[in-house]
Design an enzyme around this catalytic site. Sequence first.
Site, PDB file in Angstrom:
ATOM      1  N   CYS A  68     -49.668 -20.290 -19.005  1.00  0.00           N
ATOM      2  CA  CYS A  68     -48.371 -20.937 -19.324  1.00  0.00           C
ATOM      3  C   CYS A  68     -47.400 -20.322 -18.291  1.00  0.00           C
ATOM      4  O   CYS A  68     -47.269 -19.055 -18.080  1.00  0.00           O
ATOM      5  CB  CYS A  68     -48.141 -20.574 -20.855  1.00  0.00           C
ATOM      6  SG  CYS A  68     -46.545 -21.556 -21.372  1.00  0.00           S
ATOM      7  N   CYS A  72     -43.207 -15.303 -22.820  1.00  0.00           N
ATOM      8  CA  CYS A  72     -42.898 -15.023 -24.180  1.00  0.00           C
ATOM      9  C   CYS A  72     -43.811 -13.556 -24.466  1.00  0.00           C
ATOM     10  O   CYS A  72     -45.049 -13.738 -24.178  1.00  0.00           O
ATOM     11  CB  CYS A  72     -43.423 -15.828 -25.052  1.00  0.00           C
ATOM     12  SG  CYS A  72     -42.719 -17.663 -24.914  1.00  0.00           S
ATOM     13  N   CYS A  75     -47.369 -13.177 -26.047  1.00  0.00           N
ATOM     14  CA  CYS A  75     -48.239 -14.293 -26.039  1.00  0.00           C
ATOM     15  C   CYS A  75     -49.386 -13.816 -24.864  1.00  0.00           C
ATOM     16  O   CYS A  75     -48.897 -13.549 -23.641  1.00  0.00           O
ATOM     17  CB  CYS A  75     -47.624 -15.788 -25.747  1.00  0.00           C
ATOM     18  SG  CYS A  75     -48.539 -16.993 -25.763  1.00  0.00           S
ATOM     19  N   CYS A 112     -53.596 -29.208 -36.550  1.00  0.00           N
ATOM     20  CA  CYS A 112     -52.665 -28.664 -35.582  1.00  0.00           C
ATOM     21  C   CYS A 112     -53.289 -28.412 -34.186  1.00  0.00           C
ATOM     22  O   CYS A 112     -54.137 -27.774 -34.006  1.00  0.00           O
ATOM     23  CB  CYS A 112     -51.865 -27.497 -36.094  1.00  0.00           C
ATOM     24  SG  CYS A 112     -51.415 -27.624 -37.784  1.00  0.00           S
ATOM     25  N   CYS A 143     -50.339 -32.461 -36.541  1.00  0.00           N
ATOM     26  CA  CYS A 143     -49.240 -31.517 -36.107  1.00  0.00           C
ATOM     27  C   CYS A 143     -49.574 -31.377 -34.658  1.00  0.00           C
ATOM     28  O   CYS A 143     -50.635 -30.984 -34.052  1.00  0.00           O
ATOM     29  CB  CYS A 143     -49.286 -30.296 -36.853  1.00  0.00           C
ATOM     30  SG  CYS A 143     -47.842 -29.231 -36.513  1.00  0.00           S
ATOM     31  N   CYS A 203     -42.011 -28.574 -38.471  1.00  0.00           N
ATOM     32  CA  CYS A 203     -42.898 -27.069 -38.506  1.00  0.00           C
ATOM     33  C   CYS A 203     -42.247 -26.143 -37.783  1.00  0.00           C
ATOM     34  O   CYS A 203     -42.163 -26.254 -36.532  1.00  0.00           O
ATOM     35  CB  CYS A 203     -44.414 -27.308 -38.302  1.00  0.00           C
ATOM     36  SG  CYS A 203     -45.160 -25.846 -38.482  1.00  0.00           S
ATOM     37  N   ARG A 275     -46.602 -21.252 -44.644  1.00  0.00           N
ATOM     38  CA  ARG A 275     -47.830 -20.998 -44.041  1.00  0.00           C
ATOM     39  C   ARG A 275     -47.927 -19.510 -43.749  1.00  0.00           C
ATOM     40  O   ARG A 275     -47.219 -18.890 -42.762  1.00  0.00           O
ATOM     41  CB  ARG A 275     -48.060 -21.726 -42.881  1.00  0.00           C
ATOM     42  CG  ARG A 275     -49.594 -21.939 -42.320  1.00  0.00           C
ATOM     43  CD  ARG A 275     -49.996 -22.833 -41.409  1.00  0.00           C
ATOM     44  NE  ARG A 275     -49.527 -24.234 -42.342  1.00  0.00           N
ATOM     45  CZ  ARG A 275     -48.665 -25.236 -41.649  1.00  0.00           C
ATOM     46  NH1 ARG A 275     -48.014 -24.723 -40.717  1.00  0.00           N
ATOM     47  NH2 ARG A 275     -48.615 -26.123 -42.238  1.00  0.00           N
TER      48      ARG A 275
END
Length: 330
Positions: A68, A72, A75, A112, A143, A203, A275
């Site tokens: 990616c 972040c 991550c 998801c 999702c 979400c 969740r």
Amino acid sequence: MKSSPVLMHLPIKTPTPKDMYWSRESVSELLDLPIPELMFRAQLVHREHFNPCEVQLSTLLSIKSGGCPEKCGYCSQSAHHHAPVADEPMLDASAVKAAATAAKVAGATRFCMGAAWRQIRDRDLPAVTRLVETVGELGLESCLTAGMLKPHQATVLRAAGLDYYNHNLDTAPEIYGNFIPSHTFQDRLETLETVRAAGLKVCSGGILGMGESRAQRAALIAQLANLDPFPESVPINQLVRMEGTPLEGADILDPLEFVRVIAAVRITMPTTRVRLSAGRKALGDLGQGLCFLAGANSIFYGDKLLTTGNPAFEDDKTLFSRLGLVAAQK
Ligand code: SAM
Ligand code: DTB
Ligand code: SF4
């Protein structure tokens, strides 16, 4: 017995109208309550809207892992970090169908899909749309979480039957840039508006344990609760300290702080699915049990999240049986 000052200035039954504005101070007051008081209030709200013994099951699959371009700090999938996660091509519909079928057989009601992207590119949209349709054809709620979204992309995904889009606000706006330097908190809010405008359900939640203060957790909760309407699903993640990421050495979060946040999310967003997301293994059975008492009523169900482990199906079945919990039908 004398009532505590806390009980005198906060009503026992926290008001829950959808249009209520939550200042960060009012959320801080909740987070600072004695645990018995906070849990009691959360349970009152929970029982007004849900059967407290039912927990919704969502299974997560990484459809595009690693590589990616974002940075972040938590991550493992950022190409800028040194986590041992390979840049894999996107999964095809047959792989997704197999995983979603297994999830359905195991009892999940929502599937998801996560992609390690900054944003969806138009050239990937047809393939992603096909994956959404594949999940829908199995009778599961779908999702997707794939980064920033443009209005026409959200419309195409909704038309393909996508139910939810996940896009977390993750932490308080004033510290967002400390952990996530490659896009802004405002970018996140704009994508959430795009998602809502296309008729998708939202979400959105956050990560705890990145070194934020309790007041900053209150700020995140207030941001989520003041979205109009607030998200239908709020995933609360505990940081999984990933090797090779800037946050690999973050201090371990006190599990009772996690429980406090679950309760405050329940009180401020009474009808949302709260969740338990990343970090359930670290919370352990007792920690999770307290979270269910505090109003959590959804989990990620399946032995893997995106790149990290999650409790095995069988372990969750045993935990539910010990706690007397059952899977919600939806
Ligand atoms: N790339 C998309 C995005 O950033 O929105 C979707 C995938 S991203 C991995 C989804 C969410 O996973 C993040 O917003 C964050 O809340 C959570 N997450 C990622 N790594 C995590 C970690 N190490 N510990 C806890 N939560 C994590
Ligand atoms: C969310 O809030 N948490 C999930 C899901 N939405 C996409 C992701 C958790 C990721 C945990 C770290 C990993 O497995 O890489
Ligand atoms: Fe990329 Fe999402 Fe990971 Fe950020 S959280 S690096 S956007 S996969």
